[in-house]
Design an enzyme around this catalytic site. Structure first.
Site, PDB file in Angstrom:
ATOM      1  N   GLY A 135      -4.904  11.137  -2.293  1.00  0.00           N
ATOM      2  CA  GLY A 135      -4.366  12.406  -2.795  1.00  0.00           C
ATOM      3  C   GLY A 135      -3.073  12.285  -3.576  1.00  0.00           C
ATOM      4  O   GLY A 135      -2.600  13.273  -4.149  1.00  0.00           O
ATOM      5  N   GLN A 170      -5.762  -6.566 -48.090  1.00  0.00           N
ATOM      6  CA  GLN A 170      -4.375  -6.118 -47.910  1.00  0.00           C
ATOM      7  C   GLN A 170      -4.226  -5.209 -46.689  1.00  0.00           C
ATOM      8  O   GLN A 170      -3.247  -5.319 -45.948  1.00  0.00           O
ATOM      9  CB  GLN A 170      -3.878  -5.393 -49.159  1.00  0.00           C
ATOM     10  N   ALA A 180       0.832  -1.202   0.000  1.00  0.00           N
ATOM     11  CA  ALA A 180       0.000   0.000   0.000  1.00  0.00           C
ATOM     12  C   ALA A 180       0.868   1.254   0.000  1.00  0.00           C
ATOM     13  O   ALA A 180       1.384   1.663   1.044  1.00  0.00           O
ATOM     14  CB  ALA A 180      -0.928  -0.026   1.206  1.00  0.00           C
ATOM     15  N   MET A 181       1.016   1.828  -1.178  1.00  0.00           N
ATOM     16  CA  MET A 181       1.749   3.091  -1.313  1.00  0.00           C
ATOM     17  C   MET A 181       0.769   4.221  -1.635  1.00  0.00           C
ATOM     18  O   MET A 181       0.778   5.274  -1.021  1.00  0.00           O
ATOM     19  CB  MET A 181       2.765   2.988  -2.459  1.00  0.00           C
ATOM     20  N   GLU A 222       9.560  -4.889 -10.404  1.00  0.00           N
ATOM     21  CA  GLU A 222       8.126  -4.601 -10.567  1.00  0.00           C
ATOM     22  C   GLU A 222       7.846  -4.171 -12.008  1.00  0.00           C
ATOM     23  O   GLU A 222       6.885  -4.619 -12.633  1.00  0.00           O
ATOM     24  CB  GLU A 222       7.699  -3.509  -9.580  1.00  0.00           C
ATOM     25  N   GLY A 278      -0.313   9.480  -5.940  1.00  0.00           N
ATOM     26  CA  GLY A 278       0.112   8.186  -6.460  1.00  0.00           C
ATOM     27  C   GLY A 278       1.516   8.285  -7.026  1.00  0.00           C
ATOM     28  O   GLY A 278       2.475   7.741  -6.470  1.00  0.00           O
TER      29      GLY A 278
HETATM   30  C1  LIG Z   1      -6.102  -1.444 -10.867  1.00  0.00           C
HETATM   31  C2  LIG Z   1      -5.060  -0.704 -10.062  1.00  0.00           C
HETATM   32  C3  LIG Z   1      -4.275  -1.403  -9.167  1.00  0.00           C
HETATM   33  C4  LIG Z   1      -3.346  -0.714  -8.381  1.00  0.00           C
HETATM   34  N1  LIG Z   1      -2.624  -1.413  -7.433  1.00  0.00           N
HETATM   35  C5  LIG Z   1      -1.865  -0.710  -6.532  1.00  0.00           C
HETATM   36  C6  LIG Z   1      -1.252  -1.377  -5.418  1.00  0.00           C
HETATM   37  O1  LIG Z   1      -1.361  -2.602  -5.260  1.00  0.00           O
HETATM   38  N2  LIG Z   1      -0.556  -0.628  -4.529  1.00  0.00           N
HETATM   39  C7  LIG Z   1      -0.400   0.720  -4.655  1.00  0.00           C
HETATM   40  O2  LIG Z   1       0.243   1.344  -3.820  1.00  0.00           O
HETATM   41  N3  LIG Z   1      -0.958   1.379  -5.723  1.00  0.00           N
HETATM   42  C8  LIG Z   1      -1.683   0.701  -6.651  1.00  0.00           C
HETATM   43  N4  LIG Z   1      -2.282   1.348  -7.700  1.00  0.00           N
HETATM   44  C9  LIG Z   1      -2.108   2.793  -7.830  1.00  0.00           C
HETATM   45  C10 LIG Z   1      -1.247   3.194  -9.017  1.00  0.00           C
HETATM   46  O3  LIG Z   1       0.086   2.811  -8.816  1.00  0.00           O
HETATM   47  C11 LIG Z   1      -1.426   4.703  -9.204  1.00  0.00           C
HETATM   48  O4  LIG Z   1      -2.770   4.897  -9.659  1.00  0.00           O
HETATM   49  C12 LIG Z   1      -0.450   5.289 -10.187  1.00  0.00           C
HETATM   50  O5  LIG Z   1       0.849   5.276  -9.632  1.00  0.00           O
HETATM   51  C13 LIG Z   1      -0.816   6.720 -10.587  1.00  0.00           C
HETATM   52  O6  LIG Z   1      -1.061   7.505  -9.470  1.00  0.00           O
HETATM   53  P1  LIG Z   1      -2.398   8.391  -9.404  1.00  0.00           P
HETATM   54  O7  LIG Z   1      -3.534   7.505  -9.686  1.00  0.00           O
HETATM   55  O8  LIG Z   1      -2.388   9.134  -8.123  1.00  0.00           O
HETATM   56  O9  LIG Z   1      -2.264   9.410 -10.607  1.00  0.00           O
HETATM   57  P2  LIG Z   1      -1.498  10.820 -10.566  1.00  0.00           P
HETATM   58  O10 LIG Z   1      -0.163  10.634  -9.944  1.00  0.00           O
HETATM   59  O11 LIG Z   1      -2.413  11.832 -10.006  1.00  0.00           O
HETATM   60  O12 LIG Z   1      -1.319  11.083 -12.129  1.00  0.00           O
HETATM   61  C14 LIG Z   1      -2.343  11.621 -12.964  1.00  0.00           C
HETATM   62  C15 LIG Z   1      -1.736  11.885 -14.341  1.00  0.00           C
HETATM   63  O13 LIG Z   1      -0.687  12.870 -14.214  1.00  0.00           O
HETATM   64  C16 LIG Z   1       0.503  12.344 -14.761  1.00  0.00           C
HETATM   65  N5  LIG Z   1       1.656  12.863 -14.029  1.00  0.00           N
HETATM   66  C17 LIG Z   1       1.884  12.845 -12.688  1.00  0.00           C
HETATM   67  N6  LIG Z   1       3.087  13.375 -12.404  1.00  0.00           N
HETATM   68  C18 LIG Z   1       3.640  13.751 -13.601  1.00  0.00           C
HETATM   69  C19 LIG Z   1       4.862  14.359 -13.984  1.00  0.00           C
HETATM   70  N7  LIG Z   1       5.803  14.676 -13.085  1.00  0.00           N
HETATM   71  N8  LIG Z   1       5.070  14.585 -15.300  1.00  0.00           N
HETATM   72  C20 LIG Z   1       4.139  14.268 -16.217  1.00  0.00           C
HETATM   73  N9  LIG Z   1       2.969  13.675 -15.921  1.00  0.00           N
HETATM   74  C21 LIG Z   1       2.718  13.418 -14.625  1.00  0.00           C
HETATM   75  C22 LIG Z   1       0.379  10.836 -14.603  1.00  0.00           C
HETATM   76  O14 LIG Z   1       1.259  10.167 -15.479  1.00  0.00           O
HETATM   77  C23 LIG Z   1      -1.092  10.634 -14.944  1.00  0.00           C
HETATM   78  O15 LIG Z   1      -1.249  10.634 -16.334  1.00  0.00           O
HETATM   79  C24 LIG Z   1      -3.183   0.675  -8.534  1.00  0.00           C
HETATM   80  C25 LIG Z   1      -3.950   1.361  -9.478  1.00  0.00           C
HETATM   81  C26 LIG Z   1      -4.897   0.696 -10.217  1.00  0.00           C
HETATM   82  C27 LIG Z   1      -5.734   1.478 -11.179  1.00  0.00           C
END
Ligand SMILES: Cc1cc2nc3c(=O)[nH]c(=O)nc-3n(C[C@H](O)[C@H](O)[C@H](O)COP(=O)(O)OP(=O)(O)OC[C@H]3O[C@@H](n4cnc5c(N)ncnc54)[C@H](O)[C@@H]3O)c2cc1C
Length: 383
Positions: free
Chosen positions: A131, A283, A126-127, A246, A133
């Site tokens: 707010g 084609q 869980a990371m 990973e 990711g």
């Molecule tokens: C089905 C599923 C399973 C998952 N499993 C896990 C799990 O087991 N454990 C866990 O901890 N997490 C898990 N996650 C979370 C996942 O790792 C995050 O959703 C992902 O890292 C993106 O974070 P966010 O959703 O907060 O998006 P955000 O970080 O808010 O990003 C939104 C958009 O902004 C872009 N963005 C952000 N920063 C930048 C930057 N510096 N430059 C350019 N673009 C940027 C991103 O690429 C994205 O397009 C899971 C997600 C899903 C959907």
């Protein structure tokens, strides 16, 4: 020819046959049910453990077989024809359990690893928080030391295996005053049943329906100090160290998914007729299939070369991130075109390509988005 061919022994081949037969009998017939139920039952994990298919790389003293990473690749490769994208045992075996095995104390390893190999302990990590990711430094979950315990408070979301898990590795801020947020984070193991640890609902997703993905809440959750993984304040560095594998695991899943989607689509276009001939004879369609076959072949060559580096412990951040980025994007290009060439049937649930299309979408989002992969790669270019 496969670059890996010379790495495979008779033991690998026998293992592959056993895995294939096992999946045919114990996975494929149940996929529809698991998709409808929104979860893969514990019993399926347990059976996999009994076969020795969970964490096969673990040393024998912890219930594994002490074998190389190719065994994990074989388990992933053979899963593709089952069309079961939601059975997330590779996340458990190849992404989460390695944290315990690498950073755990002897006591922690004895306590948890045999259960992880047997299928009695299902793990999650869980990371992500509601707010944040991509930007792990903005994490809010805290773990404050008190009387030999960590008191954890915070919320996590999108946690894979979040409903089934017996043990979750939680990333939390242990020192809010650290010079950099990266130095104030630690990894703490929280076990099912710990007061203050609550699993949220099984989230409804557009794909991976059989994968249980959930929210988690920690409210004054008291965890004994002995559950800290490694040293306090090193959590971010541990995550960075393990992220190479990973990313490779995600690339592996995407590559074999693209290969399977292409195989299904070639078969389909050879049998579906329009205007008096199989559609594969148009084609345009044959050229597009040729383009996809080329991309899939390129992905395979790059993946195998990364796998060889990984076996030699030489896989670097740049190439692991390139593999995650390119192969996951390639899967999405391929699978979308494959749906197109199935026509209306590609949109129907009874055709596996429909599920593969839905399941593929998240590959460019989790485990580091494509944009974050590009950021990491660009930092390696000496710009
Ligand atoms: C089905 C599923 C399973 C998952 N499993 C896990 C799990 O087991 N454990 C866990 O901890 N997490 C898990 N996650 C979370 C996942 O790792 C995050 O959703 C992902 O890292 C993106 O974070 P966010 O959703 O907060 O998006 P955000 O970080 O808010 O990003 C939104 C958009 O902004 C872009 N963005 C952000 N920063 C930048 C930057 N510096 N430059 C350019 N673009 C940027 C991103 O690429 C994205 O397009 C899971 C997600 C899903 C959907």
């Amino acid at each position: 020819m496969s670059l890996l061919e010379k790495y495979y022994t008779d033991e690998h081949r026998l293992f592959r046959d056993a895995v294939r037969r096992y999946y045919e009998k114990e996975v494929t017939p149940y996929v529809e049910k698991w998709e409808k139920d929104g979860i893969v039952p514990r019993q399926a994990w347990k059976k996999l453990g009994e076969m020795g298919f969970l964490c096969p790389w673990l040393p024998e003293e912890y219930g594994g077989m002490g074998v190389d990473f190719l065994y994990s690749f074989i388990l992933t490769e053979e899963l593709a024809p089952t069309h079961c994208g939601g059975f997330f045992f590779p996340l458990h075996s190849d992404i989460i359990v390695p944290y315990i095995s690498t950073f755990g104390t002897d006591e922690q390893k004895k306590r948890w690893l045999p259960g992880c190999a047997a299928g009695d302990i299902i793990t999650a990590v869980a990371m992500t928080e509601p707010g944040t990711g991509s930007d792990l430094a903005a994490m809010r979950t805290t773990a404050v030391k008190e009387d030999g315990h960590y008191i954890i408070n915070g919320q996590k979301t999108f946690i894979s295996n979040g409903i089934c898990c017996d043990l979750v590795i939680v990333a939390a801020v242990t020192n809010p005053n650290a010079a950099s947020p990266y130095e104030g984070m630690s990894l703490i193991v929280v076990e099912e049943g710990t007061p203050g640890f609550e699993k949220g609902r099984n989230l409804e997703k557009i794909g991976l329906h059989s994968q249980d993905t959930s929210e988690m809440a920690f409210v004054d959750c008291r965890v004994p100090e002995e559950n800290l993984l490694g040293q306090e304040g090193y959590g971010f560095y541990y995550l960075m160290e393990k992220l190479q594998q990973e990313r490779l695991v995600c690339a592996m899943g995407s590559q074999v998914g693209a290969e399977e989607a292409l195989r299904l689509t070639i078969d389909y276009t050879k049998t579906r007729e329009a205007f008096g001939r199989p559609i594969s004879r148009f084609q345009y369609i044959s050229f597009e299939l040729a383009k996809m076959a080329t991309e899939v072949e390129i992905g395979r060559a790059f993946l195998e070369s990364c796998l060889i580096d990984h076996l030699d412990k030489k896989l670097d951040v740049k190439r692991a991130s390139m593999a995650k980025y390119w192969i996951c994007e390639m899967l999405n290009r391929v699978v979308s075109q494959c749906v197109q060439f199935h026509g209306g049937y590609g949109y129907m649930e009874e055709y596996p390509i429909a599920r593969m299309f839905r399941d593929a979408r998240v590959q460019t989002i989790y485990a580091g988005t494509s944009e974050i992969m590009l950021l990491i790669i660009s930092r390696q270019l000496g710009l």
